[in-house]
Design an enzyme around this catalytic site. Structure first.
Site, mmCIF file in Angstrom:
data_model
loop_
_atom_site.group_PDB
_atom_site.id
_atom_site.type_symbol
_atom_site.label_atom_id
_atom_site.label_comp_id
_atom_site.label_asym_id
_atom_site.label_seq_id
_atom_site.Cartn_x
_atom_site.Cartn_y
_atom_site.Cartn_z
ATOM 1 N N ASN A 212 0.852 -1.185 0.000
ATOM 2 C CA ASN A 212 0.000 0.000 0.000
ATOM 3 C C ASN A 212 0.890 1.238 0.000
ATOM 4 O O ASN A 212 2.113 1.137 -0.014
ATOM 5 C CB ASN A 212 -0.969 -0.016 1.187
ATOM 6 C CG ASN A 212 -0.228 -0.029 2.515
ATOM 7 O OD1 ASN A 212 0.575 0.850 2.805
ATOM 8 N ND2 ASN A 212 -0.512 -1.041 3.330
ATOM 9 N N LYS A 290 9.867 -16.065 -10.769
ATOM 10 C CA LYS A 290 9.036 -15.021 -11.343
ATOM 11 C C LYS A 290 7.944 -15.635 -12.214
ATOM 12 O O LYS A 290 8.210 -16.483 -13.065
ATOM 13 C CB LYS A 290 9.898 -14.073 -12.176
ATOM 14 C CG LYS A 290 9.106 -12.950 -12.823
ATOM 15 C CD LYS A 290 10.002 -12.067 -13.683
ATOM 16 C CE LYS A 290 9.185 -11.003 -14.402
ATOM 17 N NZ LYS A 290 10.017 -10.167 -15.292
ATOM 18 N N PRO A 307 -1.857 -12.302 9.780
ATOM 19 C CA PRO A 307 -2.171 -12.179 11.209
ATOM 20 C C PRO A 307 -2.784 -10.817 11.515
ATOM 21 O O PRO A 307 -2.363 -9.801 10.945
ATOM 22 C CB PRO A 307 -0.795 -12.317 11.874
ATOM 23 C CG PRO A 307 0.072 -12.987 10.869
ATOM 24 C CD PRO A 307 -0.434 -12.564 9.529
ATOM 25 N N ILE A 309 -2.539 -8.341 13.940
ATOM 26 C CA ILE A 309 -1.631 -8.038 15.047
ATOM 27 C C ILE A 309 -2.345 -7.250 16.138
ATOM 28 O O ILE A 309 -2.209 -7.552 17.332
ATOM 29 C CB ILE A 309 -0.400 -7.263 14.531
ATOM 30 C CG1 ILE A 309 0.291 -8.051 13.409
ATOM 31 C CG2 ILE A 309 0.583 -7.014 15.676
ATOM 32 C CD1 ILE A 309 1.423 -7.291 12.734
ATOM 33 N N PHE A 327 -5.022 1.911 14.712
ATOM 34 C CA PHE A 327 -5.221 2.949 13.696
ATOM 35 C C PHE A 327 -6.189 2.430 12.644
ATOM 36 O O PHE A 327 -6.188 1.234 12.328
ATOM 37 C CB PHE A 327 -3.896 3.320 13.036
ATOM 38 C CG PHE A 327 -3.182 4.470 13.689
ATOM 39 C CD1 PHE A 327 -3.009 5.669 13.024
ATOM 40 C CD2 PHE A 327 -2.698 4.352 14.989
ATOM 41 C CE1 PHE A 327 -2.364 6.737 13.626
ATOM 42 C CE2 PHE A 327 -2.051 5.405 15.605
ATOM 43 C CZ PHE A 327 -1.875 6.607 14.915
#
Length: 404
Positions: A212, A290, A307, A309, A327
């Site tokens: 991201n 690849k 996971p 967290i 967050f």
């Protein structure tokens, strides 16, 4: 600003040493007391008489001075200062400090000091970008040494790029900021704060990954704000381009699973702040080679969950931090999604923000956050990410101090 403060100024070799008389003058003008160690190379560019005239102090330049070393001068110089400033910090001086070498007065004083150190690097752009210099800087940052600069521009050698020593006025401002932090309240003194930051990269094959746009800036700002509040900070960072903050233990990871393991190993902690933008999924069948286009159908990617967290640490039992902060980066219905996540994850507080492209938050320098707690929602105004971090850490410290 510097009234009564004692600065030990170590002058390395290089044309930038010509700026150090002005730096010494500015420190004195601000009320500081300056003593100088002048290296043999530095003396090729600025004279001891110039520095002695501006500081009103003897300039020290020899490790084996009979008059100084009878009283262990290198120890006394390094311990009597409130702050050690190396300007210019040459590649050679930084290499010695990074590897614990001590073959002259400057390097011996750096090894012997128990006081904060600020370095202002100055060197040719190729020397600054050399992998050996980058490794030494990383080591020094991990050891808690602070840096200012270098600036980018034209150099005495005619090349252009990063490597120019910061201007004396900028160095003075950094020195003043250091002493401001020294006297600031330390509400997290004696506490361990664990923070995650940045993205995670989930491999598809050896050359491709899912990721991201997180820059890690907000998480790194939180780490610095927690450090400035007196905490011992562990920063678990995904792949970012930011340098490791001074005085903070930084653990670099790539994947969500590596971050989860690093968080577990960093416990126990008093506060855990999960600011990282962890990928929710990873490829279940990561290829060892690849993946190639063969003209047939596009190969499907089978995804599996990473996971969680935040949820795991929120329900960790005996090793659960006293305060767990999550967050939520949203692109729409920010508060609605944040409240649902807060109820679902089991954390004590949750910080939500709008990261849609129009907001400019993802990768930018400003942020507007909402703090979700059992009492409701507090919306902070838009601020720089450093200011957001300072405001949030103050609230976390206040929450931690509340009676159980």
């Amino acid at each position: 600003m510097l009234s009564g403060k004692r600065v030990l100024l170590i002058v390395g070799g290089g044309i930038a040493a010509c700026k150090t008389p002005e730096l010494a003058r500015l420190i004195r003008k601000a009320g500081g007391h300056v003593r100088v160690i002048l290296t043999k190379a530095g003396a090729e560019f600025v004279t001891p008489l110039t520095l002695a005239s501006l500081t009103g102090e003897k300039v020290h330049d020899a490790l084996f001075s009979l008059t100084d070393e009878i009283e262990m001068g290198h120890i006394e110089l390094s311990r009597s200062a409130d702050l050690v400033v190396v300007a210019p910090a040459t590649a050679d001086l930084m290499a010695k400090a990074a590897h614990g070498l001590a073959n002259d007065l400057a390097s011996t004083a750096l090894l012997a000091t128990d006081k904060p150190v600020l370095m202002a690097p100055a060197m040719n752009v190729r020397m600054w970008l050399n992998p050996a210099t980058r490794r030494n800087i990383a080591t020094l940052r991990d050891d808690g040494i602070s840096f200012i600069g270098p600036d980018e521009g034209e150099m005495a050698c005619g090349e252009y790029g990063p490597g120019r020593m910061a201007e004396p006025a900028a160095i003075l401002a950094t020195i003043e900021a250091h002493f401001v932090r020294e006297v600031a309240p330390k509400p997290l003194a004696g506490k361990h704060v664990l923070i995650t930051a940045g993205p995670t990269h989930e491999p598809i094959d050896p050359v491709r990954y899912i990721a991201n746009r997180s820059s890690g800036k907000q998480g790194y700002a939180l780490a610095e704000a927690a450090r400035d509040s007196g905490a011992r900070v562990t920063l678990v960072s995904g792949p970012v381009t930011l340098p490791a903050p001074a005085g903070i233990r930084t653990i670099r990871v790539e994947t969500a699973r590596e971050m989860d393991e690093a968080v577990e190993q960093a416990l126990p902690a008093d506060i855990a702040i999960f600011a990282a933008a962890v990928a929710d999924w990873r490829v279940a069948d990561e290829s060892a080679e690849k993946r190639k286009k063969d003209g047939n159908a596009i190969p499907p990617l089978q995804l599996t969950e990473n996971p969680d967290i935040l949820a795991r640490i929120s329900r960790h039992g005996s090793k659960r931090p006293c305060l767990v902060v999550g967050f939520a980066a949203e692109t729409g219905k920010v508060l609605e999604h944040a409240k649902a996540k807060f109820a679902r994850k089991g954390c004590d507080l949750l910080v939500a923000n709008d990261v849609s492209p129009a907001s400019g938050v993802m990768g930018g320098d400003r942020n507007r956050v909402h703090l979700v707690s059992p009492e409701g929602v507090e919306s902070l105004p838009e601020m720089g990410k450093g200011e957001v971090a300072t405001a949030l850490i103050a609230r976390f410290a206040e929450r931690l101090a509340r009676p159980a």
